[in-house]
Design an enzyme around this catalytic site. Structure first.
Site, PDB file in Angstrom:
ATOM      1  N   SER A   1      -0.783  26.986  -5.146  1.00 36.31           N
ATOM      2  CA  SER A   1      -0.376  28.364  -5.432  1.00 36.31           C
ATOM      3  C   SER A   1      -0.956  28.873  -6.749  1.00 36.31           C
ATOM      4  O   SER A   1      -0.937  30.076  -7.008  1.00 36.31           O
ATOM      5  CB  SER A   1       1.151  28.464  -5.500  1.00 36.31           C
TER       6      SER A   1
ATOM      7  N   HIS B   1       0.844  -1.204   0.000  1.00 37.03           N
ATOM      8  CA  HIS B   1       0.000   0.000   0.000  1.00 37.03           C
ATOM      9  C   HIS B   1       0.876   1.250   0.000  1.00 37.03           C
ATOM     10  O   HIS B   1       0.669   2.164  -0.803  1.00 37.03           O
ATOM     11  CB  HIS B   1      -0.935  -0.014   1.211  1.00 37.03           C
TER      12      HIS B   1
ATOM     13  N   TYR C   1       8.984  15.767   0.524  1.00 37.23           N
ATOM     14  CA  TYR C   1       8.817  17.077  -0.113  1.00 37.23           C
ATOM     15  C   TYR C   1       8.709  16.950  -1.617  1.00 37.23           C
ATOM     16  O   TYR C   1       8.118  17.822  -2.275  1.00 37.23           O
ATOM     17  CB  TYR C   1       9.949  18.011   0.317  1.00 37.23           C
TER      18      TYR C   1
ATOM     19  N   GLU D   1      11.898  12.777  -0.159  1.00 40.76           N
ATOM     20  CA  GLU D   1      10.754  12.211  -0.882  1.00 40.76           C
ATOM     21  C   GLU D   1       9.434  12.814  -0.396  1.00 40.76           C
ATOM     22  O   GLU D   1       8.519  13.060  -1.178  1.00 40.76           O
ATOM     23  CB  GLU D   1      10.761  10.689  -0.705  1.00 40.76           C
TER      24      GLU D   1
ATOM     25  N   TRP E   1       7.022  -0.186   3.684  1.00 40.95           N
ATOM     26  CA  TRP E   1       7.468   0.407   2.416  1.00 40.95           C
ATOM     27  C   TRP E   1       8.911   0.869   2.494  1.00 40.95           C
ATOM     28  O   TRP E   1       9.564   1.059   1.484  1.00 40.95           O
ATOM     29  CB  TRP E   1       6.546   1.564   2.004  1.00 40.95           C
TER      30      TRP E   1
ATOM     31  N   HIS F   1      15.527  12.248  11.787  1.00 44.51           N
ATOM     32  CA  HIS F   1      14.380  12.373  12.703  1.00 44.51           C
ATOM     33  C   HIS F   1      13.403  11.213  12.517  1.00 44.51           C
ATOM     34  O   HIS F   1      12.473  11.065  13.288  1.00 44.51           O
ATOM     35  CB  HIS F   1      13.672  13.725  12.548  1.00 44.51           C
ATOM     36  N   HIS F   2      13.606  10.400  11.462  1.00 45.87           N
ATOM     37  CA  HIS F   2      12.773   9.207  11.295  1.00 45.87           C
ATOM     38  C   HIS F   2      13.282   8.059  12.144  1.00 45.87           C
ATOM     39  O   HIS F   2      12.679   6.992  12.144  1.00 45.87           O
ATOM     40  CB  HIS F   2      12.765   8.770   9.828  1.00 45.87           C
TER      41      HIS F   2
ATOM     42  N   ARG G   1       1.671   0.555  14.795  1.00 44.01           N
ATOM     43  CA  ARG G   1       1.292   0.424  13.385  1.00 44.01           C
ATOM     44  C   ARG G   1       1.789  -0.915  12.837  1.00 44.01           C
ATOM     45  O   ARG G   1       2.584  -1.600  13.489  1.00 44.01           O
ATOM     46  CB  ARG G   1       1.873   1.587  12.571  1.00 44.01           C
TER      47      ARG G   1
ATOM     48  N   SER H   1      12.542   5.731 -13.872  1.00 46.23           N
ATOM     49  CA  SER H   1      11.516   6.496 -14.580  1.00 46.23           C
ATOM     50  C   SER H   1      11.416   7.903 -14.013  1.00 46.23           C
ATOM     51  O   SER H   1      11.364   8.877 -14.775  1.00 46.23           O
ATOM     52  CB  SER H   1      10.178   5.769 -14.455  1.00 46.23           C
ATOM     53  N   SER H   2      11.418   8.032 -12.690  1.00 49.53           N
ATOM     54  CA  SER H   2      11.254   9.405 -12.187  1.00 49.53           C
ATOM     55  C   SER H   2      12.524  10.223 -12.363  1.00 49.53           C
ATOM     56  O   SER H   2      12.428  11.440 -12.521  1.00 49.53           O
ATOM     57  CB  SER H   2      10.730   9.474 -10.760  1.00 49.53           C
TER      58      SER H   2
ATOM     59  N   THR I   1       7.774  26.671   5.630  1.00 49.47           N
ATOM     60  CA  THR I   1       6.425  26.151   5.400  1.00 49.47           C
ATOM     61  C   THR I   1       5.399  27.143   5.920  1.00 49.47           C
ATOM     62  O   THR I   1       4.367  27.379   5.282  1.00 49.47           O
ATOM     63  CB  THR I   1       6.248  24.779   6.078  1.00 49.47           C
TER      64      THR I   1
ATOM     65  N   HIS J   1      13.323  11.279   3.391  1.00 49.48           N
ATOM     66  CA  HIS J   1      12.742  12.534   3.845  1.00 49.48           C
ATOM     67  C   HIS J   1      12.546  13.536   2.716  1.00 49.48           C
ATOM     68  O   HIS J   1      11.465  14.087   2.575  1.00 49.48           O
ATOM     69  CB  HIS J   1      13.460  13.164   5.040  1.00 49.48           C
TER      70      HIS J   1
ATOM     71  N   ASP K   1       6.561  21.374 -26.516  1.00 45.76           N
ATOM     72  CA  ASP K   1       6.475  20.032 -25.928  1.00 45.76           C
ATOM     73  C   ASP K   1       7.530  19.953 -24.831  1.00 45.76           C
ATOM     74  O   ASP K   1       8.197  20.940 -24.535  1.00 45.76           O
ATOM     75  CB  ASP K   1       6.729  18.949 -27.000  1.00 45.76           C
TER      76      ASP K   1
ATOM     77  N   LYS L   1       4.858  29.883   3.509  1.00 44.30           N
ATOM     78  CA  LYS L   1       3.949  29.516   2.426  1.00 44.30           C
ATOM     79  C   LYS L   1       2.495  29.591   2.884  1.00 44.30           C
ATOM     80  O   LYS L   1       1.642  30.164   2.207  1.00 44.30           O
ATOM     81  CB  LYS L   1       4.275  28.103   1.914  1.00 44.30           C
TER      82      LYS L   1
END
Lengths: 534, 190
Positions: A275, A84, A264, A262, A149, A309-310, A457, A176-177, A335, A260, A113, A338
């Site tokens: 925006s 998931h 953002y 990722e 994950w 921090h993870h 979890r 790909s990315s 943040t 991390h 293009d 924003k």
């Protein structure tokens, strides 16, 4: 190729028929190098994966409806939670925003293009094989990745060969990315219309430029980390295997160096969409555009230096915990810039609440809430208590679902008329919004309570005292899931023109940008002669 | 002329990707170095003992545990429980036997219960500081010399020292091949 250049000044008169010289049927989609076709395919792929990952979430919530084991075996439950996460992150949210980038960046920048049209085709067509690998890993002996994950060793070093399929799938998705990001950066840097300086770009282009740099800086590190797992599994290396002097905690350091940023990578393009939408429906210019750009860049840079921090609970020296705690909290500053700029944009604006604006406001409210719980989990002493509990699950679903996904919905309603040439049905869109908003909060708000009460979890069973809030959460999740089937119906009805209202070139009177100078639906080829931006 | 321009950008960005891929692997030695310099998580090196004052007022029960993982060896401590005073130099012996008829290399990794005690458990000599190669059916007595730091928190009364022996997958096959070829098995390092 088309010979009639489109003059955007007279865009309303040009019709797509002049430009529509492409193969038809399946071959069109396999061979296309058109950014709009590829954008469309990205979006459909993303939605398909969203449904697949969503079905997994529904099974997870069904199992968690009651304590004890009812529906699935624990091993399978672990595979569901792991897949998931992987599917939603790499298969649904990221391709959705790459899809928006493909569709809208050339239109927003006045480019004909993407810079590398053929590479664009490849980067899309790598995704379906990766998705097949990832999903088929569930059906091999031993099953798919069941370690979450994040794919932490030692579990992932020990698993069956479903893990190898997962590693290859993530490799392909990452490649790909990376290709997509190179394409996006080159398009933004080299193909802007004459006169469009970087500081005149739409915010969506800015956020994607910064996101793409984050992607090419971190995705190769993830590729390295999972390659190390692969060689640990099969080639006798001991990067993470304690027996050979390796250390599983090192994987966590390398993974979160990617992981991390990722967060953002997912959030920044969502900021970009919001925006665009908030100024359009407030009928004002975006407040503090330069500060928005600098805030986005600061978030990206800070995101690269806060990864640990993870992992406050791995046994880090106090100095390390303090550094990562304060550096993380520093992200709240840009943040906050924003969030306040969005609020200031709405201040004294002539606000109307069409569906894109509703989703943008839902984003603003719930993402900020998720940001607050983010500050809570950033506190090292608190994090030690709630690490790996449902509090964390609630936190990242507030920023990922109510943040990124709501912003993606806003983008579909905002730009959908440009893609399809038809307006969506406003009433249905509003129902979708309120249905999603309420169901989302029923599903995820109680998870804060569960986490604070100590429910871990990634476990299929739980202590009886957690039953009531889990049932509430499951009901909310089922409601949220069905709301997205309703969303599919809305989109199909929009494509078929069921609203009966043809979209004008600029359906939103407050909207700004070159994308609204071309007719709706956007012709197959646009801006073959670049527009001039004053 | 946008095209050559695009190629230049592509080249530059590809370099970033390649450098970052290499950086992922470079993090491995970088972290090792950081741990060496700061002394974090370094169980492969003898500890320094600064104070050998024996604290006779406290007695700590030390339990010795021995495990093997995927390794056809026998591995056990000669005593399983010992009462020691903090600051007292103690030697215990483990017996390891390679039950196969081929040479094998293993590595022992210590862990502590409670985990916190690891900070105060100073090993001056340990078979876990090096990889151990055993000839076919060889048996060896291997010592551990340790001191418990008197700074050990007062609420810790029992420490479990647990070793797990892992096979070193990379090291063994070459020696097995050497063994089969009739060459002498290399002696166990230090």
């Amino acid at each position: 190729m088309a010979s009639i250049p489109l003059d955007p000044a007279h865009g309303g008169h040009a019709h797509d028929d002049h430009h529509d010289h492409h193969p038809t049927g399946l071959k069109r989609w396999l061979t296309t190098t058109n950014h709009k076709d590829i954008g469309t395919m990205y979006l459909w792929f993303s939605f398909t994966m969203f449904i697949v990952g969503g079905i997994m979430a529904m099974i997870i919530r069904a199992e968690l409806f009651q304590p004890g084991l009812q529906i699935v075996k624990p091993e399978f439950f672990n595979q569901l939670t792991s897949l998931h996460g992987l599917i939603m992150v790499f298969g649904a949210i990221m391709p959705a925003f790459v899809g928006f980038a493909n569709w809208m960046l050339p239109l927003q920048l006045g480019a004909p293009d993407m810079a590398f049209a053929r590479m664009n085709n490849w980067s899309f067509w790598m995704l379906p094989p990766a998705a097949i690998l990832l999903i088929s890993s569930m059906f091999v002996p031993g099953g798919s990745v069941a370690a979450g994950w994040t794919m932490y060793p030692p579990l992932t070093v020990q698993q069956g060969y479903g893990m190898d399929l997962t590693i290859f799938a993530v490799h392909i998705l990452g490649a790909s990315s990376i290709m997509g990001s190179i394409n996006i950066i080159t398009t933004i840097l080299n193909l802007r219309a004459p006169g469009m300086t970087l500081m005149k770009m739409p915010m969506f282009a800015w956020t994607w430029l910064i996101t793409a740099f984050l992607l090419i800086a971190t995705m190769p590190v993830l590729a390295g980390a999972i390659t190390m797992i692969l060689t640990d599994r099969h080639f006798g290396t001991t990067f993470f295997n304690a027996a050979g002097g390796g250390d599983p905690v090192m994987y966590q350091h390398i993974f979160w160096f990617f992981g991390h940023p990722e967060v953002y990578i997912i959030a920044l393009p969502a900021f970009g969409v919001v925006s665009q939408v908030i100024p359009a429906f407030s009928r004002k210019k975006l407040f503090g555009y330069p500060s928005m750009v600098y805030a986005t860049a600061s978030i990206a840079i800070l995101s690269l230096i806060v990864w640990a921090h993870h992992m406050f609970t791995v046994g880090m020296p106090v100095a390390g915990q303090l550094y990562f705690m304060f550096a993380t909290m520093l992200i709240a500053v840009p943040t906050g810039v924003k969030v306040f700029n969005w609020v200031a944009t709405m201040w004294r604006g002539s606000i109307t609440l069409e569906t894109p604006m509703l989703f943008a406001l839902g984003f603003l409210f719930l993402f900020t809430l998720g940001g607050f719980t983010g500050i809570v989990v950033a506190l090292s002493p608190v994090d030690v208590q709630i690490h790996d509990t449902y509090y964390v699950v609630a936190h990242f679903h507030y920023v990922m679902v109510a943040g990124a996904l709501f912003s993606a919905f806003a983008a579909v309603y905002y730009w959908g008329p440009k893609w399809t040439g038809w307006m969506y049905e406003e009433k249905l869109g509003k129902i979708h919004f309120w249905w999603s908003l309420i169901a989302f909060n029923i599903a995820f708000f109680p998870q804060h309570f569960l986490g604070l009460a100590g429910m871990p979890r990634r476990i299929p069973d739980y202590n009886q005292q957690f039953t009531e809030w889990n049932q509430v959460s499951s009901i909310g999740a089922f409601l949220f899931g069905t709301a997205q089937i309703f969303f599919l119906i809305i989109v199909i009805r929009m494509i078929k023109g069921k609203s009966g209202v043809r979209a004008p070139a600029k359906p939103w009177d407050g909207a700004e940008g070159l994308e609204w100078t071309v007719p709706s639906p956007a012709p197959y080829h646009t801006f073959e002669t670049p527009p001039v931006v004053k | 002329m946008p095209l050559p321009n695009n190629r230049t950008t592509l080249r530059k960005l590809t370099v970033i990707v390649a450098v970052m891929f290499a950086f992922g692997f470079a993090l491995v030695p970088i972290y090792k170095r950081i741990c060496e310099v700061t002394g974090i998580n370094d169980f492969m090196r003898p500890d320094q003992v600064k104070n050998t004052q024996v604290d006779l007022s406290r007695t700590i029960r030390v339990e010795f545990d021995a495990n093997i993982r995927n390794l056809p060896w026998s591995f056990k401590p000669e005593v399983t429980v010992l009462d020691v005073h903090p600051g007292e130099l103690t030697t215990v012996v483990y017996e390891v036997r390679n039950q196969t008829d081929r040479a094998m290399t293993g590595q022992a990794v210590p862990s502590y219960g409670p985990a916190l005690a690891g900070l105060y458990f100073r090993k001056l000599e340990c078979f876990c500081f090096a990889k151990q190669t055993f000839a076919a059916t060889e048996t060896r007595q291997m010592p551990v010399v340790f001191v418990i730091d008197p700074e050990l928190p007062k609420d810790v009364h029992t420490i479990t020292l647990s070793y797990t022996f892992f096979e070193l997958p990379g090291a063994a096959p070459a020696e097995v091949a050497a063994d089969r070829a009739g060459k002498p098995v290399p002696a166990a390092p230090g």
